[in-house]
Design a protein around this motif. Sequence first.
Motif, PDB file in Angstrom:
ATOM      1  N   TRP A 191      29.824  57.976  22.046  1.00  0.00           N
ATOM      2  CA  TRP A 191      30.397  58.574  23.326  1.00  0.00           C
ATOM      3  C   TRP A 191      29.512  59.761  23.829  1.00  0.00           C
ATOM      4  O   TRP A 191      28.624  60.118  22.989  1.00  0.00           O
ATOM      5  CB  TRP A 191      31.795  59.176  23.034  1.00  0.00           C
ATOM      6  N   ILE A 192      29.855  60.430  24.910  1.00  0.00           N
ATOM      7  CA  ILE A 192      29.098  61.402  25.639  1.00  0.00           C
ATOM      8  C   ILE A 192      29.107  62.756  24.744  1.00  0.00           C
ATOM      9  O   ILE A 192      30.439  63.140  24.567  1.00  0.00           O
ATOM     10  CB  ILE A 192      29.647  61.739  26.946  1.00  0.00           C
ATOM     11  N   PRO A 193      27.917  63.023  24.310  1.00  0.00           N
ATOM     12  CA  PRO A 193      28.200  64.409  23.476  1.00  0.00           C
ATOM     13  C   PRO A 193      28.320  65.527  24.321  1.00  0.00           C
ATOM     14  O   PRO A 193      28.287  65.603  25.680  1.00  0.00           O
ATOM     15  CB  PRO A 193      26.492  64.624  22.967  1.00  0.00           C
ATOM     16  N   ARG A 194      28.878  66.508  23.646  1.00  0.00           N
ATOM     17  CA  ARG A 194      29.436  67.827  24.323  1.00  0.00           C
ATOM     18  C   ARG A 194      28.446  68.469  25.125  1.00  0.00           C
ATOM     19  O   ARG A 194      28.395  69.154  25.789  1.00  0.00           O
ATOM     20  CB  ARG A 194      30.045  68.700  23.112  1.00  0.00           C
ATOM     21  N   ASP A 195      26.919  68.215  24.414  1.00  0.00           N
ATOM     22  CA  ASP A 195      25.756  69.031  25.108  1.00  0.00           C
ATOM     23  C   ASP A 195      25.127  68.216  26.273  1.00  0.00           C
ATOM     24  O   ASP A 195      24.107  68.819  26.712  1.00  0.00           O
ATOM     25  CB  ASP A 195      24.714  69.517  23.988  1.00  0.00           C
ATOM     26  N   ALA A 196      25.750  67.018  26.626  1.00  0.00           N
ATOM     27  CA  ALA A 196      25.191  66.201  27.568  1.00  0.00           C
ATOM     28  C   ALA A 196      24.968  67.102  28.880  1.00  0.00           C
ATOM     29  O   ALA A 196      25.977  67.591  29.437  1.00  0.00           O
ATOM     30  CB  ALA A 196      25.747  64.843  27.694  1.00  0.00           C
ATOM     31  N   GLU A 197      23.712  67.002  29.497  1.00  0.00           N
ATOM     32  CA  GLU A 197      23.561  67.750  30.547  1.00  0.00           C
ATOM     33  C   GLU A 197      24.432  67.673  31.974  1.00  0.00           C
ATOM     34  O   GLU A 197      24.773  68.606  32.583  1.00  0.00           O
ATOM     35  CB  GLU A 197      22.041  67.765  31.134  1.00  0.00           C
ATOM     36  N   ALA A 198      24.833  66.188  32.157  1.00  0.00           N
ATOM     37  CA  ALA A 198      25.489  66.269  33.357  1.00  0.00           C
ATOM     38  C   ALA A 198      27.115  66.408  33.009  1.00  0.00           C
ATOM     39  O   ALA A 198      28.032  66.558  33.825  1.00  0.00           O
ATOM     40  CB  ALA A 198      25.611  64.510  33.600  1.00  0.00           C
ATOM     41  N   PHE A 199      27.637  66.784  31.669  1.00  0.00           N
ATOM     42  CA  PHE A 199      28.835  66.929  31.554  1.00  0.00           C
ATOM     43  C   PHE A 199      29.033  68.300  30.883  1.00  0.00           C
ATOM     44  O   PHE A 199      30.233  68.474  30.107  1.00  0.00           O
ATOM     45  CB  PHE A 199      29.443  65.588  30.930  1.00  0.00           C
ATOM     46  N   ARG A 200      28.309  69.101  30.672  1.00  0.00           N
ATOM     47  CA  ARG A 200      28.327  70.187  29.898  1.00  0.00           C
ATOM     48  C   ARG A 200      29.111  71.234  30.091  1.00  0.00           C
ATOM     49  O   ARG A 200      29.938  72.166  29.420  1.00  0.00           O
ATOM     50  CB  ARG A 200      26.914  70.901  29.613  1.00  0.00           C
ATOM     51  N   HIS A 201      29.675  71.420  31.517  1.00  0.00           N
ATOM     52  CA  HIS A 201      30.486  72.369  32.066  1.00  0.00           C
ATOM     53  C   HIS A 201      32.023  72.045  31.856  1.00  0.00           C
ATOM     54  O   HIS A 201      32.875  72.762  31.500  1.00  0.00           O
ATOM     55  CB  HIS A 201      30.086  72.880  33.339  1.00  0.00           C
ATOM     56  N   LEU A 202      32.247  70.737  31.854  1.00  0.00           N
ATOM     57  CA  LEU A 202      33.525  70.042  31.775  1.00  0.00           C
ATOM     58  C   LEU A 202      33.461  68.698  30.979  1.00  0.00           C
ATOM     59  O   LEU A 202      33.738  67.646  31.620  1.00  0.00           O
ATOM     60  CB  LEU A 202      34.200  69.938  33.328  1.00  0.00           C
ATOM     61  N   PRO A 203      33.364  68.834  29.673  1.00  0.00           N
ATOM     62  CA  PRO A 203      33.195  67.678  28.724  1.00  0.00           C
ATOM     63  C   PRO A 203      34.422  66.744  29.087  1.00  0.00           C
ATOM     64  O   PRO A 203      35.587  67.045  29.094  1.00  0.00           O
ATOM     65  CB  PRO A 203      33.164  68.274  27.297  1.00  0.00           C
ATOM     66  N   PRO A 204      34.242  65.414  29.177  1.00  0.00           N
ATOM     67  CA  PRO A 204      35.398  64.318  29.339  1.00  0.00           C
ATOM     68  C   PRO A 204      36.132  64.051  27.711  1.00  0.00           C
ATOM     69  O   PRO A 204      35.575  64.357  26.932  1.00  0.00           O
ATOM     70  CB  PRO A 204      34.767  63.115  29.833  1.00  0.00           C
ATOM     71  N   PRO A 205      37.401  63.725  27.837  1.00  0.00           N
ATOM     72  CA  PRO A 205      38.061  63.327  26.771  1.00  0.00           C
ATOM     73  C   PRO A 205      37.347  62.222  25.911  1.00  0.00           C
ATOM     74  O   PRO A 205      36.554  61.528  26.662  1.00  0.00           O
ATOM     75  CB  PRO A 205      39.506  62.882  27.115  1.00  0.00           C
ATOM     76  N   PRO A 206      37.579  62.088  24.685  1.00  0.00           N
ATOM     77  CA  PRO A 206      36.815  61.143  23.910  1.00  0.00           C
ATOM     78  C   PRO A 206      37.042  59.611  24.349  1.00  0.00           C
ATOM     79  O   PRO A 206      38.037  59.392  25.088  1.00  0.00           O
ATOM     80  CB  PRO A 206      37.410  61.452  22.373  1.00  0.00           C
ATOM     81  N   ALA A 207      36.178  58.724  23.808  1.00  0.00           N
ATOM     82  CA  ALA A 207      36.160  57.307  24.220  1.00  0.00           C
ATOM     83  C   ALA A 207      37.703  56.657  23.824  1.00  0.00           C
ATOM     84  O   ALA A 207      38.239  55.857  24.465  1.00  0.00           O
ATOM     85  CB  ALA A 207      35.168  56.659  23.486  1.00  0.00           C
ATOM     86  N   ALA A 208      38.577  57.260  22.808  1.00  0.00           N
ATOM     87  CA  ALA A 208      39.663  56.544  22.243  1.00  0.00           C
ATOM     88  C   ALA A 208      40.650  56.763  23.423  1.00  0.00           C
ATOM     89  O   ALA A 208      41.517  55.957  23.478  1.00  0.00           O
ATOM     90  CB  ALA A 208      40.133  57.035  21.100  1.00  0.00           C
ATOM     91  N   VAL A 209      40.704  57.915  24.219  1.00  0.00           N
ATOM     92  CA  VAL A 209      41.558  58.116  25.249  1.00  0.00           C
ATOM     93  C   VAL A 209      41.170  57.056  26.379  1.00  0.00           C
ATOM     94  O   VAL A 209      42.405  56.350  26.843  1.00  0.00           O
ATOM     95  CB  VAL A 209      41.156  59.472  26.159  1.00  0.00           C
ATOM     96  N   TRP A 210      39.978  56.709  26.581  1.00  0.00           N
ATOM     97  CA  TRP A 210      39.725  55.751  28.036  1.00  0.00           C
ATOM     98  C   TRP A 210      40.063  54.261  27.222  1.00  0.00           C
ATOM     99  O   TRP A 210      40.192  53.336  28.336  1.00  0.00           O
ATOM    100  CB  TRP A 210      38.380  56.179  28.404  1.00  0.00           C
TER     101      TRP A 210
END
Length: 434
Positions: free
Chosen positions: A20-39
């Motif tokens: 899944w998208i890591p918490r330090d991903a540049e595009a999402f670092r200010h508002l990390p998405p919920p984990p893959a299990a949610v989607w």
Amino acid sequence: MDHARADILAARHRLQDAGWIPRDAEAFRHLPPPPAAVWLGEAPEAALAGCDAHPLSGAGWTLHPLGQTPQGRVDARWLDAADPAQRKELFAGLPLPIHPDGGSAPGDTAQHDAAPFAWVHHALCRHGLRLRIGGENAADRGPAETVWIQLRHQPRSAVEAPMLVIEVQDGVHCVLVETHHREPVACEQPVVQNLHTHIRLGAGATLQHLRSVQPGAADRVAHHLQLQLGPDARYEQGLIATGSRYHLQRQVVELAGDRSEARSAGLLLAAGADLEQQVRMHHTGERTRSHVEALALASGAARAVVNAHTRIAPGAADAEVRQRLTGVPTGGQPRLVLRPHLEIHHDQVQAAHGATWGALPEDALFYARQRGLDERSARGLIIEGMASALLARAFGDPLFIESLDLSGLLRQAVAQHLSDDPTAPTTQQEAAHG
């Protein structure tokens, strides 16, 4: 062999390999998405206390005429992604999500960051709609055909991955109003929605696209738009979005055709909720133009992010790009992040970008109050004016804005934002203080 089932399993395996998208991903670092299990619908969700409403009340995509305008040709296909033949038709001609093991071109980091959303969608998608606007046979169209349509979407399940594919044929002008509104009710179960939209504009085609997305307060929503513009094509988008438990609006526009143009204006209203808009413009054709503008209003403990990135490729001579981001806290202590960014690989360009952050103008509030308006009404009037100017710059046609009754839609959205602001003074409070 069930090819639809095999495709779904392959998507799940790729998602498992990629992670899944890591918490330090540049595009999402200010508002990390919920984990893959949610989607994927695999996370345990606690039902709302005292609420037994079932989320299966919506009809998915519905297509409606817009006003009394003459209608051009629209070929619409509602497709079942669980059926192998229909799934093949739904995904025909669309790019597969980026795989982490593959090589990446320069500037594709953010695309890799968002790829897990696409794999989840590929695994969970069950229904989609394909629109061919203008018909297939160009000989049947007039010299300046205009198509006016409205698309409405209501959730069909608690966890869903709807899909929309739009092809605007050469030379066709289309006006599209797309709404995702969940009316507030006393008892409503939350929805998780991962929507993917693919839009292609043919040579000389124009799409004026108004999107209004107002999810429920407990919903988690991610909308991804992929657009490709042909030569002399023009795309104009006005977005009105409100916050929720998680709300992402992400669009990637490829200006591949020479002299193509894209304009994006986003009005973001986050009252004690989360909301992020990501706009990525890729200039690869010559003499292309793009304009990105956003007005983010936040209150309470809201988190609002605007992330704009424009890339001018080495061969994109004479490109013109603009970015203008504005953030306004309307009460409380919200977190506002504005990130304009230009990536330029050609010397012969015109480019400008900027971001401003500040409160509503005190002089405008003062003069509005002098006319007998209470503070909330004065704030609403000023915000409506700012929002109207924002959309007018996106669409560039006052008559077009009037024809869609944007003033009424804006007034309702702004009033809801201010009513949801726990720090905004009420009329009774103002009267008590004289």
